[in-house]
Design a protein around this motif. Structure first.
Motif, PDB file in Angstrom:
ATOM      1  N   VAL A 172      -8.839  -5.628   4.182  1.00  0.00           N
ATOM      2  CA  VAL A 172      -7.739  -6.537   4.487  1.00  0.00           C
ATOM      3  C   VAL A 172      -7.070  -6.963   3.184  1.00  0.00           C
ATOM      4  O   VAL A 172      -7.729  -7.313   2.213  1.00  0.00           O
ATOM      5  N   SER A 173      -5.741  -6.927   3.169  1.00  0.00           N
ATOM      6  CA  SER A 173      -4.985  -7.220   1.955  1.00  0.00           C
ATOM      7  C   SER A 173      -4.677  -8.713   1.813  1.00  0.00           C
ATOM      8  O   SER A 173      -4.610  -9.442   2.794  1.00  0.00           O
ATOM      9  N   TYR A 174      -4.482  -9.125   0.560  1.00  0.00           N
ATOM     10  CA  TYR A 174      -4.002 -10.469   0.266  1.00  0.00           C
ATOM     11  C   TYR A 174      -2.496 -10.534   0.452  1.00  0.00           C
ATOM     12  O   TYR A 174      -1.954 -11.558   0.836  1.00  0.00           O
ATOM     13  N   TYR A 175      -1.805  -9.428   0.111  1.00  0.00           N
ATOM     14  CA  TYR A 175      -0.354  -9.351   0.304  1.00  0.00           C
ATOM     15  C   TYR A 175      -0.007  -7.918   0.629  1.00  0.00           C
ATOM     16  O   TYR A 175      -0.411  -7.035  -0.108  1.00  0.00           O
ATOM     17  N   PRO A 176       0.680  -7.636   1.679  1.00  0.00           N
ATOM     18  CA  PRO A 176       1.076  -8.568   2.729  1.00  0.00           C
ATOM     19  C   PRO A 176      -0.158  -9.207   3.361  1.00  0.00           C
ATOM     20  O   PRO A 176      -1.191  -8.568   3.493  1.00  0.00           O
ATOM     21  N   VAL A 177      -0.023 -10.436   3.749  1.00  0.00           N
ATOM     22  CA  VAL A 177      -1.153 -11.240   4.183  1.00  0.00           C
ATOM     23  C   VAL A 177      -1.833 -10.630   5.408  1.00  0.00           C
ATOM     24  O   VAL A 177      -1.178 -10.315   6.394  1.00  0.00           O
ATOM     25  N   ALA A 228      -1.199  -2.134  -5.162  1.00  0.00           N
ATOM     26  CA  ALA A 228      -0.420  -0.898  -5.070  1.00  0.00           C
ATOM     27  C   ALA A 228       1.020  -1.192  -4.688  1.00  0.00           C
ATOM     28  O   ALA A 228       1.291  -2.062  -3.865  1.00  0.00           O
ATOM     29  N   ALA A 229       1.924  -0.438  -5.290  1.00  0.00           N
ATOM     30  CA  ALA A 229       3.338  -0.482  -4.910  1.00  0.00           C
ATOM     31  C   ALA A 229       3.488   0.457  -3.719  1.00  0.00           C
ATOM     32  O   ALA A 229       3.249   1.651  -3.829  1.00  0.00           O
ATOM     33  N   LEU A 230       3.856  -0.093  -2.567  1.00  0.00           N
ATOM     34  CA  LEU A 230       3.871   0.689  -1.337  1.00  0.00           C
ATOM     35  C   LEU A 230       5.280   1.003  -0.857  1.00  0.00           C
ATOM     36  O   LEU A 230       6.181   0.176  -0.979  1.00  0.00           O
ATOM     37  N   ASP A 231       5.424   2.160  -0.271  1.00  0.00           N
ATOM     38  CA  ASP A 231       6.649   2.557   0.412  1.00  0.00           C
ATOM     39  C   ASP A 231       6.495   2.139   1.872  1.00  0.00           C
ATOM     40  O   ASP A 231       6.184   2.941   2.742  1.00  0.00           O
ATOM     41  N   TYR A 232       6.680   0.850   2.108  1.00  0.00           N
ATOM     42  CA  TYR A 232       6.427   0.255   3.419  1.00  0.00           C
ATOM     43  C   TYR A 232       7.587  -0.660   3.748  1.00  0.00           C
ATOM     44  O   TYR A 232       7.797  -1.674   3.081  1.00  0.00           O
ATOM     45  N   GLU A 233       8.348  -0.322   4.793  1.00  0.00           N
ATOM     46  CA  GLU A 233       9.592  -1.037   5.086  1.00  0.00           C
ATOM     47  C   GLU A 233       9.407  -2.504   5.454  1.00  0.00           C
ATOM     48  O   GLU A 233      10.269  -3.315   5.194  1.00  0.00           O
ATOM     49  N   ILE A 241      -1.799   5.694   2.414  1.00  0.00           N
ATOM     50  CA  ILE A 241      -2.644   4.771   3.165  1.00  0.00           C
ATOM     51  C   ILE A 241      -2.082   4.594   4.565  1.00  0.00           C
ATOM     52  O   ILE A 241      -0.922   4.902   4.840  1.00  0.00           O
ATOM     53  N   GLU A 242      -2.924   4.085   5.437  1.00  0.00           N
ATOM     54  CA  GLU A 242      -2.531   3.768   6.802  1.00  0.00           C
ATOM     55  C   GLU A 242      -2.691   2.274   7.001  1.00  0.00           C
ATOM     56  O   GLU A 242      -3.723   1.697   6.637  1.00  0.00           O
ATOM     57  N   ARG A 259       0.337   7.759   6.034  1.00  0.00           N
ATOM     58  CA  ARG A 259       1.644   8.223   5.540  1.00  0.00           C
ATOM     59  C   ARG A 259       2.354   7.247   4.609  1.00  0.00           C
ATOM     60  O   ARG A 259       3.406   7.555   4.074  1.00  0.00           O
ATOM     61  N   VAL A 260       1.818   6.057   4.435  1.00  0.00           N
ATOM     62  CA  VAL A 260       2.435   5.080   3.533  1.00  0.00           C
ATOM     63  C   VAL A 260       2.083   5.501   2.109  1.00  0.00           C
ATOM     64  O   VAL A 260       0.916   5.519   1.725  1.00  0.00           O
ATOM     65  N   ARG A 261       3.103   5.851   1.349  1.00  0.00           N
ATOM     66  CA  ARG A 261       2.882   6.335  -0.020  1.00  0.00           C
ATOM     67  C   ARG A 261       2.710   5.181  -0.999  1.00  0.00           C
ATOM     68  O   ARG A 261       3.296   4.120  -0.830  1.00  0.00           O
ATOM     69  N   ILE A 262       1.912   5.455  -2.034  1.00  0.00           N
ATOM     70  CA  ILE A 262       1.801   4.539  -3.167  1.00  0.00           C
ATOM     71  C   ILE A 262       2.827   5.023  -4.186  1.00  0.00           C
ATOM     72  O   ILE A 262       2.730   6.136  -4.690  1.00  0.00           O
ATOM     73  N   LEU A 263       3.831   4.197  -4.430  1.00  0.00           N
ATOM     74  CA  LEU A 263       4.975   4.592  -5.248  1.00  0.00           C
ATOM     75  C   LEU A 263       4.653   4.537  -6.753  1.00  0.00           C
ATOM     76  O   LEU A 263       4.064   3.586  -7.216  1.00  0.00           O
TER      77      LEU A 263
END
Length: 143
Positions: free
Chosen positions: A117-122, A9-14, A78-79, A131-135
């Motif tokens: 658990v994600s592969y990236y970010p690790v 997913a493309a995330l809006d995560y700073e 997502i959180e 509140r993290v949007r999928i862009l």
């Protein structure tokens, strides 16, 4: 990631940076339209590059050849729960079931099947409903 499928997913995560090799490969792909620039990347970096190139929530075939299969736009965020141990592989059938749920309008239920658990970010643990949007578009992340 599963045996031959991955969801990204493309995330809006700073706190999310794009590795330079991925950024360069995506820009080359956009400039030339040639996917060969992505071929020299690791599997995880190719998945990331396709996700940036196409945006949204991506279903990607990760066995040779690595190929994007489908893209979805979802309204459920997502959180990010925190940093956890290494991710585990999922069963491809579970991934396909989640994709079917997402496409039938049951986005949160589909994402719940994928949470973990994600592969990236690790090693970031995530779950649906935050509140993290999928862009829908992620290419601006590379510029």
């Amino acid at each position: 990631m599963g045996e031959c499928l991955a969801v990204s997913a493309a995330l809006d995560y700073e706190g999310l940076g794009v590795p330079g090799v991925v950024r360069d490969a995506v820009l080359d792909f956009y400039t030339t339209g040639d996917t060969r620039a992505l071929g020299s990347l690791s599997l995880e970096d190719r998945v990331l590059a396709y996700t940036i190139a196409y945006g949204g929530l991506m279903l990607i075939h990760i066995c040779d050849p690595v190929t994007p299969i489908s893209r979805a736009h979802v309204g459920v965020g997502i959180e990010i729960v925190g940093v956890r141990g290494p991710p585990s592989r999922m069963d491809d059938r579970r991934i396909l079931r989640s994709w079917a749920l997402i496409y039938s309008g049951l986005e949160e239920e589909g994402l719940r099947l994928l949470q973990g658990v994600s592969y990236y970010p690790v090693n970031l643990e995530w779950r649906p409903g935050g509140r993290v949007r999928i862009l829908p578009v992620a290419v601006t992340l590379t510029l």
